[in-house]
Design a protein around this motif. Sequence first.
Motif, short mmCIF file in Angstrom:
data_model
loop_
_atom_site.label_atom_id
_atom_site.label_comp_id
_atom_site.label_asym_id
_atom_site.label_seq_id
_atom_site.Cartn_x
_atom_site.Cartn_y
_atom_site.Cartn_z
N PRO A 1 -7.20 18.86 14.14
CA PRO A 1 -5.54 19.18 13.49
C PRO A 1 -5.87 20.54 11.97
N ASP A 2 -6.99 20.60 11.42
CA ASP A 2 -7.31 21.32 10.27
C ASP A 2 -8.28 22.21 10.49
N ARG A 3 -8.95 22.42 11.68
CA ARG A 3 -9.72 23.06 12.46
C ARG A 3 -10.71 22.93 12.69
N THR A 4 -11.35 21.77 10.82
CA THR A 4 -12.58 21.29 10.96
C THR A 4 -12.41 19.94 9.83
N GLY A 5 -12.89 19.40 9.96
CA GLY A 5 -12.95 17.89 8.96
C GLY A 5 -13.24 16.57 9.04
N HIS B 1 -15.08 15.52 11.99
CA HIS B 1 -15.09 14.38 13.74
C HIS B 1 -14.40 15.56 13.97
N GLY B 2 -14.26 15.86 15.53
CA GLY B 2 -13.05 16.00 16.82
C GLY B 2 -13.01 15.31 17.14
N LEU B 3 -10.98 15.97 17.85
CA LEU B 3 -10.94 14.73 18.95
C LEU B 3 -11.19 15.38 20.41
N PRO C 1 -17.81 11.76 16.78
CA PRO C 1 -18.30 12.92 14.96
C PRO C 1 -18.97 13.72 15.59
N THR C 2 -19.09 14.92 14.79
CA THR C 2 -19.86 16.50 15.38
C THR C 2 -20.65 16.38 14.71
N ALA D 1 -2.60 15.49 10.08
CA ALA D 1 -3.32 15.64 8.94
C ALA D 1 -3.30 15.97 8.29
N ARG D 2 -4.64 15.81 7.62
CA ARG D 2 -4.98 16.40 6.13
C ARG D 2 -3.80 16.47 5.31
N ARG D 3 -2.77 17.33 5.53
CA ARG D 3 -1.83 17.69 4.01
C ARG D 3 -0.70 16.46 4.79
N GLY D 4 -0.87 15.66 5.74
CA GLY D 4 0.22 14.37 5.68
C GLY D 4 1.31 14.75 6.62
#
Length: 338
Positions: free
Chosen positions: A98-102, A75-77, A69-70, A124-127
């Motif tokens: 992968p989406d910079r933030t989220g 979150h970030g890896l 968690p950030t 990634a968020r877009r699939g």
Amino acid sequence: MNGDWLIRGRDGRLGVYLPTGDAVECRAEYVPGGAWTPARRVGGDQVVEPPPALGQGDDSYTHLVSWRPTVRGEHGLVHSTHFRPRLAALDWVPVGHPDRTGARTGPPAVAVDGRGRAHVFVRARRGGVGMVAQKEKGGWDPWRDLKGGDVGDELAAVTGESGLVELFASVDGGLLHWRQEEPGAVPVLEEAVETPVRPGTLRALATSAGAGTLFYTDESGELCAWRPGGRPVAVLASAGPGPVAAVRCVLDGHDCTLLAQRSTSGRVAFAAYPTECESAGAWWTESGPQLPADAVVSLARDAADQVVAATYAPSTGTLRLTRRKDEPGLALEAWREV
């Protein structure tokens, strides 16, 4: 956990990586074949969330990746390297999103190329699939968009005998395969195949210089093997609902692939066949005590190059181990708790 969590370190000692609610812990042999150390936290005091991804390079260093968690809702890896099981691992280092933030998008996967560079993959968020890779002289390259669409959460990464990194992913009604064309290159989407895939069953194994083999269970319950360039092949009926563990080993002088899986009876089932010769046939043989439903299985080879199997049940915290006996066939020692 995504990847082999029972590993043989650079010094020949076996080690295991076990997730807790907010950390990854490691245990290791004091000496090859000897007693085991108590569990200790990997990567410092940062909070990380399961499941972690694990990968190991030719140098036997273990690379671990997990979400942390950030800020609120994001979150970030993070990545850590463990050089030897009995040494402290490096602190977790942020590698981004992968989406910079989220928020977290899915379980990560990691593979280590022939030059010792970790490649981290995640949906990634877009699939599609995002990837970030280590630079040869330190640091990380920018995140890359590997494309793909409607990719499932689960990814399986592997490094072939050639040292090139491959990635497998499931989509609705099929599988996708990415592969590096040369060392250091961004993996490209090379092939897709139609096949019904049961979620949560992908496991990849390096089986030749040409390509790795992906194991998965189809919707009918058959355990299948797929190597890009060909069609999926049914190996045998799946022993249980989860993914298989797989390792290559020498059995009676032959290069074989050994599979292990928690069976529906709760015991560990083993099957072996000549590597990349699924047509030779395989059958399950069960071993050990009944295990809780959350138990996981991993396979490795020890300092003497003998097969070792481990099971871990998070609900009880119980770690068990067995080794192959030095005799023909796949006879195993009695399972013992460590």
